[in-house]
Scaffold this motif. Structure first.
Motif, PDB file in Angstrom:
ATOM      1  N   ALA A 153      43.527   0.218  67.392  1.00  0.00           N
ATOM      2  CA  ALA A 153      44.650  -0.145  66.529  1.00  0.00           C
ATOM      3  C   ALA A 153      45.757   0.901  66.619  1.00  0.00           C
ATOM      4  N   LYS A 154      45.365   2.168  66.685  1.00  0.00           N
ATOM      5  CA  LYS A 154      46.352   3.241  66.792  1.00  0.00           C
ATOM      6  C   LYS A 154      47.098   3.160  68.116  1.00  0.00           C
ATOM      7  N   ALA A 155      46.360   2.883  69.202  1.00  0.00           N
ATOM      8  CA  ALA A 155      46.986   2.765  70.524  1.00  0.00           C
ATOM      9  C   ALA A 155      47.968   1.598  70.558  1.00  0.00           C
ATOM     10  N   ASP A 156      47.569   0.470  69.957  1.00  0.00           N
ATOM     11  CA  ASP A 156      48.461  -0.695  69.902  1.00  0.00           C
ATOM     12  C   ASP A 156      49.720  -0.379  69.104  1.00  0.00           C
ATOM     13  N   ARG A 157      49.543   0.347  68.007  1.00  0.00           N
ATOM     14  CA  ARG A 157      50.682   0.690  67.158  1.00  0.00           C
ATOM     15  C   ARG A 157      51.653   1.611  67.890  1.00  0.00           C
ATOM     16  N   VAL A 158      51.107   2.598  68.594  1.00  0.00           N
ATOM     17  CA  VAL A 158      51.950   3.527  69.353  1.00  0.00           C
ATOM     18  C   VAL A 158      52.686   2.792  70.465  1.00  0.00           C
ATOM     19  N   ALA A 159      51.959   1.886  71.154  1.00  0.00           N
ATOM     20  CA  ALA A 159      52.580   1.119  72.241  1.00  0.00           C
ATOM     21  C   ALA A 159      53.712   0.249  71.712  1.00  0.00           C
ATOM     22  N   LYS A 160      53.495  -0.351  70.555  1.00  0.00           N
ATOM     23  CA  LYS A 160      54.515  -1.202  69.948  1.00  0.00           C
ATOM     24  C   LYS A 160      55.746  -0.387  69.570  1.00  0.00           C
TER      25      LYS A 160
END
Length: 208
Positions: free
Chosen positions: A183-190
């Motif tokens: 979830a953190k990786a997705d948030r950073v990517a977004k």
């Protein structure tokens, strides 16, 4: 006249308040292990224990009436140590204040009552120790003070260790689960994608 009497009454109430406040440090009670000891003594007597006979300290069985009674008395003495230390700290100052008429009668009487109670407890513990095992009365308070010091040191060390572990735990980064990491990786990517889009939009506006 009314105002004079009212002022005197207010001053009297104020002095009474401070008397109660100053005397509070000597409104002490004996710790619960005192009553617990007598409950154990009653059971020991019912089980056949006879005062002044035997040597419980040399008994291998820890569950004999004499041995259990000795343990209860030591617990009582250890619990008394803070009271004794408190009175020892305060006694010299109170005698000095009383000698200079710098303490109230209420405070002095309260101190005397507390001092008599603690002194009586010291003598009673010695007498009980002699009943349990002749000769123990002369040693029990020294032993109790040593045990109390050891217990206090152990408690301080345990508290310091717990505090150090808490500080260490707070300073360590939180270990994320696999789901949290994703979830953190997705948030950073977004966030990076949105930032890039804003930058591209800004560049396009400048060309116009």
């Amino acid at each position: 006249m009314y105002h004079v009497n009212k002022r005197k009454k207010e001053e009297s109430q104020k002095f009474e308040f401070f008397d109660r406040l100053e005397s509070a440090q000597f409104n002490i009670k004996l710790p619960p292990p005192v009553d617990e000891y007598y409950a154990v003594k009653e059971k020991a007597s019912s089980a056949g224990w006879v005062p002044g006979q035997g040597k419980p300290s040399q008994e291998s069985d820890k569950n004999t009436p004499g041995r259990m009674l000795g343990q209860a008395l030591m617990k009582r003495a250890i619990a008394d140590i803070p009271l004794i230390q408190h009175m020892q700290r305060e006694a010299q100052g109170m005698y000095r204040l009383h000698g200079k008429n710098m303490c109230s009668e209420v405070q002095w009487r309260t101190f005397q009552g507390a001092e008599a109670m603690v002194s009586g407890e010291v003598d009673e513990v010695r007498a009980e120790a002699e009943e349990i095992e002749p000769g123990w009365g002369g040693m029990i308070w020294r032993q109790a003070a040593q045990y109390h010091g050891m217990l206090k040191q152990h408690q301080q060390q345990a508290a310091a260790k717990a505090k150090a572990e808490q500080i260490k735990k707070q300073g360590q980064p939180k270990v994320l689960t696999v789901e949290e990491q994703k979830a953190k990786a997705d948030r950073v990517a977004k966030e990076l994608l949105e930032q890039e889009m804003r930058e591209n939009k800004g560049k396009g506006g400048k060309k116009k």
